[in-house]
Structures are given as C-alpha cells and as structure tokens.
Design a protein around this motif. Structure first.
Motif, PDB file in Angstrom:
ATOM      1  N   ALA A 177       0.834  -1.203   0.000  1.00 43.75           N
ATOM      2  CA  ALA A 177       0.000   0.000   0.000  1.00 43.75           C
ATOM      3  C   ALA A 177       0.866   1.249   0.000  1.00 43.75           C
ATOM      4  O   ALA A 177       0.558   2.247  -0.644  1.00 43.75           O
ATOM      5  N   ALA A 178       1.984   1.170   0.722  1.00 41.11           N
ATOM      6  CA  ALA A 178       2.870   2.332   0.798  1.00 41.11           C
ATOM      7  C   ALA A 178       3.568   2.591  -0.530  1.00 41.11           C
ATOM      8  O   ALA A 178       3.799   3.728  -0.910  1.00 41.11           O
ATOM      9  N   ASN A 179       3.900   1.478  -1.246  1.00 37.73           N
ATOM     10  CA  ASN A 179       4.655   1.622  -2.493  1.00 37.73           C
ATOM     11  C   ASN A 179       3.770   1.872  -3.710  1.00 37.73           C
ATOM     12  O   ASN A 179       4.255   2.301  -4.750  1.00 37.73           O
ATOM     13  N   ALA A 180       2.454   1.509  -3.614  1.00 39.36           N
ATOM     14  CA  ALA A 180       1.578   1.630  -4.788  1.00 39.36           C
ATOM     15  C   ALA A 180       1.318   3.095  -5.090  1.00 39.36           C
ATOM     16  O   ALA A 180       1.024   3.884  -4.203  1.00 39.36           O
ATOM     17  N   ALA A 181       1.410   3.429  -6.373  1.00 37.16           N
ATOM     18  CA  ALA A 181       1.132   4.801  -6.785  1.00 37.16           C
ATOM     19  C   ALA A 181      -0.372   5.006  -6.844  1.00 37.16           C
ATOM     20  O   ALA A 181      -1.109   4.112  -7.241  1.00 37.16           O
ATOM     21  N   PRO A 182      -0.875   6.111  -6.447  1.00 34.25           N
ATOM     22  CA  PRO A 182      -2.318   6.371  -6.507  1.00 34.25           C
ATOM     23  C   PRO A 182      -2.785   6.357  -7.963  1.00 34.25           C
ATOM     24  O   PRO A 182      -2.062   6.774  -8.874  1.00 34.25           O
ATOM     25  N   SER A 183      -4.038   5.843  -8.198  1.00 30.61           N
ATOM     26  CA  SER A 183      -4.566   5.768  -9.571  1.00 30.61           C
ATOM     27  C   SER A 183      -4.718   7.175 -10.121  1.00 30.61           C
ATOM     28  O   SER A 183      -5.246   8.064  -9.453  1.00 30.61           O
ATOM     29  N   GLU A 184      -4.279   7.364 -11.372  1.00 32.70           N
ATOM     30  CA  GLU A 184      -4.317   8.683 -11.974  1.00 32.70           C
ATOM     31  C   GLU A 184      -5.435   8.758 -12.997  1.00 32.70           C
ATOM     32  O   GLU A 184      -5.717   7.799 -13.705  1.00 32.70           O
ATOM     33  N   LYS A 185      -6.069   9.899 -13.057  1.00 35.85           N
ATOM     34  CA  LYS A 185      -7.105  10.152 -14.051  1.00 35.85           C
ATOM     35  C   LYS A 185      -6.455  10.202 -15.437  1.00 35.85           C
ATOM     36  O   LYS A 185      -5.418  10.833 -15.610  1.00 35.85           O
ATOM     37  N   PRO A 186      -7.040   9.487 -16.438  1.00 35.13           N
ATOM     38  CA  PRO A 186      -6.425   9.516 -17.772  1.00 35.13           C
ATOM     39  C   PRO A 186      -6.386  10.934 -18.324  1.00 35.13           C
ATOM     40  O   PRO A 186      -7.283  11.739 -18.066  1.00 35.13           O
ATOM     41  N   SER A 187      -5.338  11.208 -19.076  1.00 36.22           N
ATOM     42  CA  SER A 187      -5.182  12.540 -19.651  1.00 36.22           C
ATOM     43  C   SER A 187      -6.182  12.751 -20.787  1.00 36.22           C
ATOM     44  O   SER A 187      -6.806  11.814 -21.278  1.00 36.22           O
ATOM     45  N   LYS A 188      -6.306  13.999 -21.206  1.00 39.60           N
ATOM     46  CA  LYS A 188      -7.190  14.352 -22.310  1.00 39.60           C
ATOM     47  C   LYS A 188      -6.823  13.560 -23.565  1.00 39.60           C
ATOM     48  O   LYS A 188      -7.699  13.033 -24.272  1.00 39.60           O
ATOM     49  N   ASP A 189      -5.548  13.476 -23.870  1.00 42.53           N
ATOM     50  CA  ASP A 189      -5.100  12.767 -25.074  1.00 42.53           C
ATOM     51  C   ASP A 189      -5.373  11.264 -24.976  1.00 42.53           C
ATOM     52  O   ASP A 189      -5.713  10.619 -25.979  1.00 42.53           O
ATOM     53  N   GLU A 190      -5.219  10.705 -23.766  1.00 44.50           N
ATOM     54  CA  GLU A 190      -5.510   9.279 -23.587  1.00 44.50           C
ATOM     55  C   GLU A 190      -6.997   9.005 -23.779  1.00 44.50           C
ATOM     56  O   GLU A 190      -7.390   8.027 -24.425  1.00 44.50           O
ATOM     57  N   VAL A 191      -7.818   9.877 -23.228  1.00 39.28           N
ATOM     58  CA  VAL A 191      -9.272   9.732 -23.400  1.00 39.28           C
ATOM     59  C   VAL A 191      -9.633   9.845 -24.876  1.00 39.28           C
ATOM     60  O   VAL A 191     -10.424   9.060 -25.407  1.00 39.28           O
ATOM     61  N   LYS A 192      -9.042  10.827 -25.569  1.00 41.03           N
ATOM     62  CA  LYS A 192      -9.327  11.026 -26.991  1.00 41.03           C
ATOM     63  C   LYS A 192      -8.959   9.786 -27.800  1.00 41.03           C
ATOM     64  O   LYS A 192      -9.711   9.365 -28.693  1.00 41.03           O
ATOM     65  N   ALA A 193      -7.802   9.200 -27.492  1.00 34.87           N
ATOM     66  CA  ALA A 193      -7.357   8.006 -28.228  1.00 34.87           C
ATOM     67  C   ALA A 193      -8.338   6.847 -28.033  1.00 34.87           C
ATOM     68  O   ALA A 193      -8.696   6.138 -28.988  1.00 34.87           O
ATOM     69  N   LYS A 194      -8.777   6.661 -26.788  1.00 36.52           N
ATOM     70  CA  LYS A 194      -9.720   5.577 -26.500  1.00 36.52           C
ATOM     71  C   LYS A 194     -11.072   5.843 -27.158  1.00 36.52           C
ATOM     72  O   LYS A 194     -11.699   4.940 -27.716  1.00 36.52           O
ATOM     73  N   VAL A 195     -11.522   7.094 -27.103  1.00 36.12           N
ATOM     74  CA  VAL A 195     -12.804   7.462 -27.697  1.00 36.12           C
ATOM     75  C   VAL A 195     -12.757   7.289 -29.213  1.00 36.12           C
ATOM     76  O   VAL A 195     -13.701   6.779 -29.832  1.00 36.12           O
ATOM     77  N   ASP A 196     -11.659   7.720 -29.834  1.00 35.29           N
ATOM     78  CA  ASP A 196     -11.511   7.572 -31.287  1.00 35.29           C
ATOM     79  C   ASP A 196     -11.583   6.105 -31.692  1.00 35.29           C
ATOM     80  O   ASP A 196     -12.194   5.757 -32.713  1.00 35.29           O
ATOM     81  N   LYS A 197     -10.958   5.230 -30.905  1.00 39.56           N
ATOM     82  CA  LYS A 197     -10.999   3.794 -31.208  1.00 39.56           C
ATOM     83  C   LYS A 197     -12.423   3.253 -31.072  1.00 39.56           C
ATOM     84  O   LYS A 197     -12.886   2.455 -31.909  1.00 39.56           O
ATOM     85  N   LEU A 198     -13.134   3.695 -30.050  1.00 40.98           N
ATOM     86  CA  LEU A 198     -14.525   3.256 -29.870  1.00 40.98           C
ATOM     87  C   LEU A 198     -15.398   3.750 -31.017  1.00 40.98           C
ATOM     88  O   LEU A 198     -16.267   3.026 -31.510  1.00 40.98           O
ATOM     89  N   TYR A 199     -15.156   4.986 -31.460  1.00 39.07           N
ATOM     90  CA  TYR A 199     -15.924   5.520 -32.578  1.00 39.07           C
ATOM     91  C   TYR A 199     -15.619   4.744 -33.867  1.00 39.07           C
ATOM     92  O   TYR A 199     -16.505   4.515 -34.691  1.00 39.07           O
ATOM     93  N   GLU A 200     -14.360   4.366 -34.037  1.00 33.03           N
ATOM     94  CA  GLU A 200     -13.992   3.562 -35.202  1.00 33.03           C
ATOM     95  C   GLU A 200     -14.709   2.208 -35.171  1.00 33.03           C
ATOM     96  O   GLU A 200     -15.262   1.752 -36.182  1.00 33.03           O
ATOM     97  N   ASP A 201     -14.713   1.573 -33.993  1.00 31.44           N
ATOM     98  CA  ASP A 201     -15.414   0.299 -33.849  1.00 31.44           C
ATOM     99  C   ASP A 201     -16.908   0.461 -34.111  1.00 31.44           C
ATOM    100  O   ASP A 201     -17.546  -0.402 -34.727  1.00 31.44           O
TER     101      ASP A 201
END
Length: 345
Positions: free
Chosen positions: A32-56
């Motif tokens: 627990a001490a060593n684990a990095a806190p979960s980070e919110k995906p960046s705008k570009d990461e969200v865009k990449a995932k959304v673009d792939k979903l739109y393509e599908d």
C-alpha cells in the motif's frame, strides 16, 4: 503461598498462524505504501480511446446498414411474391370454376362425361395420366386441366420461396438488432469516457477539431483541381451538406453516416450507387494512387473498407466522420486508418 508454576507456552500451531498473519499484514502495508495512486487519464488518452470506440462503432454501423438494406430488400421481395400468389390463386380458382360450370351444365343435361368426373375426383393430379387414353376427353378440356396443374405447381413453388425468404428475414432482423446494440454500446462507452473530461478539456478537444477542419478547408480552397461531370455534381451536393451532424444509419437530409452521405450525393447527381461502403467499393474503376484521384472520386479507408468519403483535392476529403462530428473537410492523413483506394464512378 505464591505459585511456582511456569506460565503456559503457546502451541507451535498458534505461533505459526500468528507469524503468518503478521507477515501478511507487513506485506500488505508495504504494498500500500509503495503503490502509486490511480491517476485520471489525460485528455489525449481519453481522446485516443474514444476515437478507437468511434472507429469500432462505425465498423459496426456499416454492418448494421448492410443488414438493414437486406431486410428492406427481403420485405419487398416477400411482398411481391405474396401478391403474385394471391393473383395466382384467383386465376386458379377461376380455372376451377370454369370446369365446375361445365360439369354443372352437363349434369343438368344428364351428360357428365368421364373426363369431368375424373377431374372432380379426390385425386385430380392423376387425371391426365388416366384421361389421356380416353376418347371422350376434348382437346379444350386437356388444355384447361394442364393449365390448372401448371398453376398449382407454380403457386407451390412461390409459397416455398416466400417461406424461405421469411426465415431469412427473421435471421436478418436478429442480426440487425445485434449490430444496433453493438453500435449503441460502443457509443455509450465513448460518452462515458468523454464525461470524465472537464469542461476545459472538452473545449480544448473541440478547438483542435475546429482548427483541423479549417486547415483542411483552406487546402481545399487552395486546390486548383476542378470537379466535373457526375462526380463533380456529387461533390458539389456534398458541399451543400457541410455542417450537418453524423448519425449512424442516417442518409439525410438532416444527418448522415459516411456511406449515407456518399450514396445520397451520387443519387443527387443522378447515379444510384449501393448503400454501404463495402458495396460501394465494388463499383466503378479503382484508383490506387492518391496522385491520380480526381475531385468527387469515392475514397476508402481501413482494411475492411468501413469508411468512405469524397475526394476534395489536395489530399483532402469531404465526409461524415463519426458520432460527435459533422460533415466536414479533413486531411486523408488524419482519418485514423490507411487509404486503400479510390473509385471513379
């Protein structure tokens, strides 16, 4: 008197359990001490995932369009067959009635010949075989009964064909429902991702799209390539639809998907082309070199050809990209999939 009894020692098993539990607790606390806190995906990461979903989603949309087109075609064919069967049954009934009237007239005069008796028997299909050897059978009666038998066979075949098409229609409707559900699922997932963005991030993405579209428009306007003929007419019509939203399965006039726009554009130019991008890729003359493309040519992207637009000159196309966008100009280099070939209609 004080007891001199020694205190009871814990059992070996209990020591082992306690030791194991302590070790596990230490390990968990260390992780627990060593684990990095979960980070919110960046705008570009969200865009990449959304673009792939739109393509599908667009890929599924073209399959949906194909199933929908097949359903409509089957419904028309079934309706035509059913109309033919109804008319054929009326004709058959009229033929039978004419034979019946002849029999009634003969009955009134007491002269029912054996040919009519055989026809009115429980096994009329056997009639001609037996009647052909009878001298009493007139040529007119033979011809009438042959027509009746031929009409019976024709109706049986049409009913069988209609039954097969009805089964195909049921299967197609099931496939249509699956593809519609798949498209809606992809779009819902994309929207869920977009909802994780802040208003500022959403505005930044919209601004990026707007800048890209304006740059493509400048490149188109700066092109010296002129459109002509029916391709030019289709292209000019598509230009009149700029700014209208992408909606899957739509063919206008208020919204379009990619192949809905191209098929409607060519229809406006007086040329009927297939509804889906995959089918559109099978017509006309293929152009594999981008340098040989002319304004108004159909242009196809991705290995399965699930996206199509109209060439606008200078490396640009006019198309209906995906959900959340509008009919617009765009560089062929930013479509998201490889250019496969063009088609000159």
């Amino acid at each position: 008197m004080a007891s001199h009894r020694r205190p009871k020692q814990p059992s070996r098993a209990r020591v082992t359990v306690l030791t194991t539990a302590a070790a596990a607790a230490v390990a968990l606390s260390s992780q627990a001490a060593n684990a990095a806190p979960s980070e919110k995906p960046s705008k570009d990461e969200v865009k990449a995932k959304v673009d792939k979903l739109y393509e599908d989603a667009e890929q599924a949309t073209e399959k949906y369009n194909g199933a929908k087109e097949k359903q409509e075609k089957l419904q028309k064919e079934i309706s035509t067959i059913q109309d033919n069967v109804a008319r054929g049954q009326d004709e058959l009934n009229a033929m039978r009635d004419s034979i019946g009237l002849a029999a009634a007239a003969q009955y009134r005069t007491g002269t029912i010949d054996s040919s009519v008796q055989l026809f009115l028997s429980s096994n009329p299909d056997d009639y001609l075989d037996k009647a052909s050897t009878m001298d009493q059978l007139s040529a007119q009666q033979v011809e009438a009964l042959k027509k009746i038998q031929e009409k019976q066979r024709e109706l049986a075949q049409e009913r069988s064909e209609a039954s097969a098409k009805l089964k195909d229609l049921a299967s197609t409707r099931t496939e249509l429902g699956k593809k519609k559900k798949e498209v809606q699922g992809k779009l819902a997932e994309a929207q869920k991702l977009l909802n994780t963005l802040t208003a500022k991030e959403k505005a930044a993405l919209a601004a990026e799209q707007e800048r890209s579209s304006r740059a493509s428009e400048r490149d188109v306007l700066g092109s010296s390539t002129a459109a002509s003929g029916r391709a030019g007419a289709a292209y000019a019509w598509a230009q009149s639809q700029l700014g209208k939203p992408y909606v899957y399965g739509a063919t206008g006039l208020s919204s379009y998907d990619c192949s809905g726009l191209t098929s409607r554009a060519y229809a406006a130019a007086g040329v009927q082309i297939p509804r889906t991008s995959e089918a559109q890729a099978q017509i006309g003359t293929r152009i594999y070199s981008e340098s040989q493309l002319q304004v108004g040519d159909l242009v196809f992207f991705f290995n399965d050809l699930h996206h199509v637009g109209l060439y606008a000159g200078n490396g640009q196309i006019i198309h209906a990209p995906r959900t959340g966008t509008v009919v617009r100009y765009e560089s062929m280099s930013t479509i998201g999939g490889p250019f496969m070939f063009g088609v000159r209609v």
